[in-house]
Design an enzyme around this catalytic site. Structure first.
Site, PDB file in Angstrom:
ATOM      1  N   CYS A 123       1.453  -5.274   9.705  1.00  0.00           N
ATOM      2  CA  CYS A 123       0.655  -4.294  10.442  1.00  0.00           C
ATOM      3  C   CYS A 123       1.063  -4.358  11.908  1.00  0.00           C
ATOM      4  CB  CYS A 123      -0.829  -4.592  10.300  1.00  0.00           C
ATOM      5  SG  CYS A 123      -1.219  -6.316  10.618  1.00  0.00           S
ATOM      6  N   THR A 174      -1.297   5.860  -4.059  1.00  0.00           N
ATOM      7  CA  THR A 174      -2.260   4.760  -4.207  1.00  0.00           C
ATOM      8  C   THR A 174      -3.203   5.071  -5.368  1.00  0.00           C
ATOM      9  OG1 THR A 174      -2.136   4.175  -1.873  1.00  0.00           O
ATOM     10  CG2 THR A 174      -4.164   3.545  -3.031  1.00  0.00           C
ATOM     11  N   HIS A 203       3.861  13.063   0.456  1.00  0.00           N
ATOM     12  CA  HIS A 203       4.242  12.939   1.871  1.00  0.00           C
ATOM     13  C   HIS A 203       5.524  12.157   2.114  1.00  0.00           C
ATOM     14  CE1 HIS A 203       2.738   8.820   3.098  1.00  0.00           C
ATOM     15  NE2 HIS A 203       2.023   8.950   2.008  1.00  0.00           N
TER      16      HIS A 203
HETATM   17  N1  PMP Z   1       3.993   2.894  -3.227  1.00  0.00           N
HETATM   18  C1  PMP Z   1       4.980   2.749  -2.328  1.00  0.00           C
HETATM   19  C2  PMP Z   1       6.235   2.042  -2.736  1.00  0.00           C
HETATM   20  C3  PMP Z   1       4.846   3.262  -1.038  1.00  0.00           C
HETATM   21  O1  PMP Z   1       5.831   3.110  -0.152  1.00  0.00           O
HETATM   22  C4  PMP Z   1       3.646   3.931  -0.699  1.00  0.00           C
HETATM   23  C5  PMP Z   1       3.439   4.508   0.684  1.00  0.00           C
HETATM   24  N2  PMP Z   1       3.761   3.669   1.731  1.00  0.00           N
HETATM   25  C6  PMP Z   1       2.643   4.048  -1.669  1.00  0.00           C
HETATM   26  C7  PMP Z   1       2.859   3.521  -2.923  1.00  0.00           C
HETATM   27  C8  PMP Z   1       1.326   4.714  -1.366  1.00  0.00           C
HETATM   28  O2  PMP Z   1       1.464   6.080  -1.197  1.00  0.00           O
HETATM   29  P1  PMP Z   1       0.269   6.944  -0.614  1.00  0.00           P
HETATM   30  O3  PMP Z   1       0.415   6.910   0.867  1.00  0.00           O
HETATM   31  O4  PMP Z   1       0.468   8.321  -1.165  1.00  0.00           O
HETATM   32  O5  PMP Z   1      -0.996   6.333  -1.074  1.00  0.00           O
END
Ligand code: PMP
Length: 382
Positions: A322, A71, A199
């Site tokens: 959600c 993010t 993660h």
């Molecule tokens: N981009 C995509 C395509 C994701 O699937 C995710 C996580 N669900 C993210 C960004 C965000 O990753 P983070 O949890 O490290 O903020």
């Protein structure tokens, strides 16, 4: 038996990753900016992790910035491009991007930027013609993912990036769901900036990467001297070491484990289709990351299924934005004009920790419960 098939949401920390991290949570705690020996040692370890990440992406070490999440990497890349746009206003993205991209775009719209959200077809594909048509002389950035988190679709980023560059447009690519599952080579893709998260590849939550191609205009989101003045804040040393280890393991594995994951995913889909009628698989089925199955069953709602399967210790996602009592379908499915009244999916995402035994158990429970829901729903409609 416990079956965790929600690996696109997050993955378990790998044992080798954890073991690599532990010394940096215990004795090797020095700040990498410190001048004494223990500080130099942690600095060296952070740079070794950077080298592993660079190797995995076929990038240069100096092009790798450690952040706290994909993010953050996405927001940093987009805001940086916006701050260096030289008065240009248009950004092209798609309706299937992660919230971190879409919400940054929403904010930029309030600041006078002109955002084009490309439509997708019913399989979630983006047309090259639509993309070309969206480009105008005011366009300075394209932000698109390599692989979609819900459908698993893989997008033709190399081709889109070439088109963008022919028009002097920067390209940011969210590779969070692609790294470790398919080859991600920055030179081959040609992208200017790229993100992914620890993660999703068996490192812990709270550490991620932003790749910035050398020479790309860049303004930090978080100011400070760390990461070569590109991302402030004392380095999260143990987590960075963990991410480095995860990257090293991906390089060593050379996509052997993911082959087995694909076999499991394909076996799962074949078995389900042979045991149940009226099954629909969402997405671009012939062009997906190897672990993902977005699968739906007529008259057996994915929200209900996810809750029922939880009682059998099976963890997976549904097709909702959600997990509330009033589930709202995900924007991705809405963008694909999915027939959610009849086919509300579950999202299954396997990984190398899953065994055939687990998949058989899962198939068995899934078939039982789809049939049970169908009987119940047919009963209700009579
Ligand atoms: N981009 C995509 C395509 C994701 O699937 C995710 C996580 N669900 C993210 C960004 C965000 O990753 P983070 O949890 O490290 O903020």
């Amino acid at each position: 038996m416990e079956v965790y098939v929600d690996n696109n949401a997050t993955t378990k920390v790998d044992e080798d990753v954890l073991n690599a991290m532990l010394p940096y949570l215990k004795e090797s705690f020095a700040n990498p900016s410190s001048l004494y020996d223990s500080g130099k040692k942690t600095r060296k370890a952070v740079n070794a992790a950077r080298s592993n990440v660079a190797k995995m992406l076929n990038a240069e070490e100096k092009e790798i910035i450690f952040t706290a999440s994909a993010t953050e990497s996405n927001v940093t890349a987009i805001m940086s491009a916006a701050r260096n746009s030289n008065g240009k206003k248009r950004i092209i993205t798609s309706k299937l991007e992660h919230a971190s991209i879409l919400e940054t775009m929403n904010y930029l719209e309030t600041q006078g930027f002109d955002i084009v959200y490309l439509d997708v077809d019913d399989k979630g594909r983006i047309s090259t013609e639509d993309f070309k048509k969206a480009i105008n002389g005011d366009t300075f950035l394209v932000a698109m993912m390599l692989a979609n988190n819900e459908l698993g679709n893989i997008y033709p980023i190399k081709e889109f990036c070439q088109i963008a560059h022919e028009n002097n447009i920067l390209f940011h690519c969210d590779c969070t769901q692609a790294v470790g599952k398919i080859k991600v080579d920055v030179k081959e893709l040609g992208v200017d900036t790229l993100s992914f998260s620890g993660h999703k590849i068996h490192a812990p939550k709270g550490v991620a990467v932003l790749y910035v191609k050398e020479g790309t205009p860049y303004t930090p989101l978080i100011f400070g001297h760390q990461e070569n003045n590109r991302r402030g804040g004392t380095e999260n040393v143990p987590y960075i070491i963990g991410l480095g280890k995860a990257a090293e393991k991906i390089v060593e594995d050379n996509f052997q484990s993911i082959e087995k994951v694909k076999e499991l995913r394909d076996y799962f889909e074949e078995q389900i289709k042979s045991k149940l009628d009226d099954v629909h698989i969402y997405g671009d089925v012939d062009n997906r990351i190897p672990n993902t199955s977005n699968i739906a069953f007529l008259n057996a709602n994915g929200n209900e299924l996810a809750i029922i399967l939880e009682a059998s210790n099976i963890s997976l996602s549904n097709g909702s934005a959600c997990n509330t009592t009033e589930p709202k379908p995900s924007d991705v499915l809405v963008a694909c004009h999915a027939n959610l009244k009849d086919y509300f999916p579950i999202r299954v995402s396997f990984d190398s920790y899953n065994t055939k035994e687990q998949v058989d158990y899962f198939i068995n429970k899934l078939v039982l419960n789809v049939n049970m829901l169908r009987r119940k729903n047919n009963g209700n409609s009579n």
